[in-house]
Design an enzyme around this catalytic site. Structure first.
Site, PDB file in Angstrom:
ATOM      1  CD  GLU A  25      -2.976  -1.014   2.345  1.00  0.00           C
ATOM      2  OE1 GLU A  25      -4.161  -1.200   2.095  1.00  0.00           O
ATOM      3  OE2 GLU A  25      -2.559  -0.793   3.489  1.00  0.00           O
ATOM      4  CB  CYS A  33       3.140   7.487   3.153  1.00  0.00           C
ATOM      5  SG  CYS A  33       3.697   6.466   4.481  1.00  0.00           S
ATOM      6  CB  CYS A  58       7.727  -4.863   8.395  1.00  0.00           C
ATOM      7  SG  CYS A  58       9.003  -3.984   9.318  1.00  0.00           S
ATOM      8  CB  CYS A  75       7.135  -1.999  16.101  1.00  0.00           C
ATOM      9  SG  CYS A  75       8.759  -1.487  15.518  1.00  0.00           S
ATOM     10  CB  CYS A  96       3.684  -1.416  13.832  1.00  0.00           C
ATOM     11  SG  CYS A  96       3.607  -0.944  12.096  1.00  0.00           S
ATOM     12  CB  CYS A 117       1.583   6.197  11.196  1.00  0.00           C
ATOM     13  SG  CYS A 117       1.782   7.867  10.713  1.00  0.00           S
TER      14      CYS A 117
HETATM   15  N1  SAH Z   1      10.118   1.008   9.668  1.00  0.00           N
HETATM   16  C1  SAH Z   1      10.293   2.433   9.557  1.00  0.00           C
HETATM   17  C2  SAH Z   1       9.340   3.031   8.574  1.00  0.00           C
HETATM   18  C3  SAH Z   1       7.884   2.938   8.969  1.00  0.00           C
HETATM   19  S1  SAH Z   1       7.370   4.532   9.387  1.00  0.00           S
HETATM   20  C4  SAH Z   1      10.199   3.062  10.923  1.00  0.00           C
HETATM   21  O1  SAH Z   1       9.908   2.352  11.879  1.00  0.00           O
HETATM   22  O2  SAH Z   1      10.472   4.234  11.060  1.00  0.00           O
HETATM   23  C5  SAH Z   1       5.850   4.277  10.128  1.00  0.00           C
HETATM   24  C6  SAH Z   1       5.773   5.077  11.399  1.00  0.00           C
HETATM   25  O3  SAH Z   1       4.473   4.893  11.992  1.00  0.00           O
HETATM   26  C7  SAH Z   1       6.772   4.596  12.418  1.00  0.00           C
HETATM   27  O4  SAH Z   1       7.235   5.675  13.176  1.00  0.00           O
HETATM   28  C8  SAH Z   1       5.922   3.694  13.256  1.00  0.00           C
HETATM   29  O5  SAH Z   1       6.493   3.458  14.494  1.00  0.00           O
HETATM   30  C9  SAH Z   1       4.641   4.462  13.321  1.00  0.00           C
HETATM   31  N2  SAH Z   1       3.484   3.673  13.681  1.00  0.00           N
HETATM   32  C10 SAH Z   1       3.329   2.341  13.626  1.00  0.00           C
HETATM   33  N3  SAH Z   1       2.098   1.986  14.041  1.00  0.00           N
HETATM   34  C11 SAH Z   1       1.462   3.130  14.360  1.00  0.00           C
HETATM   35  C12 SAH Z   1       0.160   3.423  14.807  1.00  0.00           C
HETATM   36  N4  SAH Z   1      -0.742   2.464  14.986  1.00  0.00           N
HETATM   37  N5  SAH Z   1      -0.161   4.713  15.036  1.00  0.00           N
HETATM   38  C13 SAH Z   1       0.732   5.690  14.783  1.00  0.00           C
HETATM   39  N6  SAH Z   1       1.974   5.483  14.337  1.00  0.00           N
HETATM   40  C14 SAH Z   1       2.326   4.211  14.132  1.00  0.00           C
END
Ligand code: SAH
Length: 341
Positions: free
Chosen positions: A89, A102, A109, A113, A116, A330
């Site tokens: 996506e 984005c 991945c 985390c 996420c 995000c």
């Molecule tokens: N893997 C990279 C790129 C992904 S960026 C990284 O971790 O930076 C996506 C961003 O959204 C990251 O900062 C991630 O931690 C954040 N993110 C993940 N799940 C989220 C959520 N449910 N709400 C808000 N931000 C989230």
């Protein structure tokens, strides 16, 4: 066969030299692909027929397919099908300063985390550079807009796919290509320290964002597996070095999780951690997802956290919420097609 959209201009120049042609043909091909938006080799009218035939035998120009598009006021979310039937996506956000995309960098991945959604599907494979370039071109074509900003914040960990990500940046930044300014490109990482070190010596002025999300190892260990490999101290050392060498300001992303990382103590600890650094903090209201039990912090808590950082002279902003209506926010992007529907 290589996809033509995955070659940097330098690689294309080397190719033309290797077949006994002039280097500047690479510039002409770039202009066709990225400025005139022409993908059909036969239409490259300033290039000789025999060279076109050679291009046709050496490269494909296949594109990724848009399978579905969802939109709300300021957000478009696209589901793409890749040639091997994997799905990714990408999201476009309309801002007053332009349109930002984005981009996803992997199918799935492996960073794991805890909060996420995008990482619930383990990594299937890295995206090739053309698959990142084409997310931009296909969306520009579909909504007839020019994309002005690129953030590598879709599905995947860009620094777990370093070489393809760097080629991608070189291609979109090229003056004869899409010509996106390096200051309009941001790479976001969860903290892959060896690659932050490598990126420190990358010669383009691309922005770096770090998904920090915690002020200490105790909390970060619980949220992000990467912290087990590289502790906060080591991460901060690599970032300080990056700032020293590049003289660039780093962004720290910090999602606000109720009762986990949003207390006043956390705000004070974060201020101490970042004191004196050329950086700013982006506080991100957590987007709740149905599979994961974390809750978002209240608006009041976020504002109090913000105030403490401000008082300690840390540059801080609260991220505007985009796309939650279409699950395009995000951490809500996913590579799992069935579930995505
Ligand atoms: N893997 C990279 C790129 C992904 S960026 C990284 O971790 O930076 C996506 C961003 O959204 C990251 O900062 C991630 O931690 C954040 N993110 C993940 N799940 C989220 C959520 N449910 N709400 C808000 N931000 C989230």
């Amino acid at each position: 066969m290589l996809n033509i959209y995955g070659l940097t201009r330098k690689q294309l120049e080397d190719y033309f030299e290797s077949i006994g042609e002039k280097k500047f043909k690479a510039q002409q091909v770039f202009e066709w692909l990225y400025q005139k938006k022409e993908s059909d080799f036969d239409k490259f009218s300033n290039i000789k027929k025999d060279v076109i035939e050679k291009l046709k035998t050496d490269f494909t120009n296949n594109k990724i397919k848009i399978i579905r598009k969802q939109s709300s006021t300021d957000t478009y979310k696209y589901l793409f099908e890749l040639e091997d039937k994997n799905y990714i996506e990408a999201v476009v956000m309309v801002h007053n300063y332009g349109n930002s995309i984005c981009v996803s960098s992997q199918v799935g991945c492996n960073m794991g985390c805890a909060f996420c959604e995008s990482g619930r599907l383990k990594k299937v494979r890295n995206l090739e550079s053309h698959e990142m370039v084409l997310q931009i071109l296909k969306i520009e074509e579909d909504i007839n807009v020019r994309i002005s900003h690129v953030v590598l914040m879709g599905i995947g960990e860009p620094f777990d796919n370093y070489d393809n990500v760097i080629s991608f940046i070189n291609i979109i930044n090229d003056n004869n290509g899409i010509a996106l300014g390096s200051r309009h490109i941001t790479v976001s990482t969860c903290g892959v320290v060896p690659k932050i070190k490598e990126f420190t010596n990358y010669d383009k002025q691309v922005n770096l964002a770090i998904s920090l999300h915690a002020p200490n190892n105790e909390i970060r260990d619980k949220l992000m597996n990467i912290n087990k490999a590289y502790k906060i101290e080591e991460l901060m050392d690599s970032i300080k070095d990056y700032i020293k060498v590049t003289n660039r300001r780093v962004t720290f992303e910090y999602i606000m999780l109720q009762g986990i990382n949003d207390t006043k103590d956390c705000a004070i600890e974060l201020s101490n951690l970042l004191k004196g650094m050329n950086c700013y903090v982006n506080l991100i209201p957590y987007n709740e997802t149905s599979h994961i039990e974390f809750k978002k912090s209240s608006q009041k808590t976020i504002l109090e956290f913000y105030d403490i950082l401000k008082k300690n002279n840390i540059n801080v902003t609260i991220r505007r919420e985009f796309g939650s209506k279409v699950s395009a926010a995000c951490g809500q992007l996913r590579a799992n097609f069935e579930e995505g529907l």
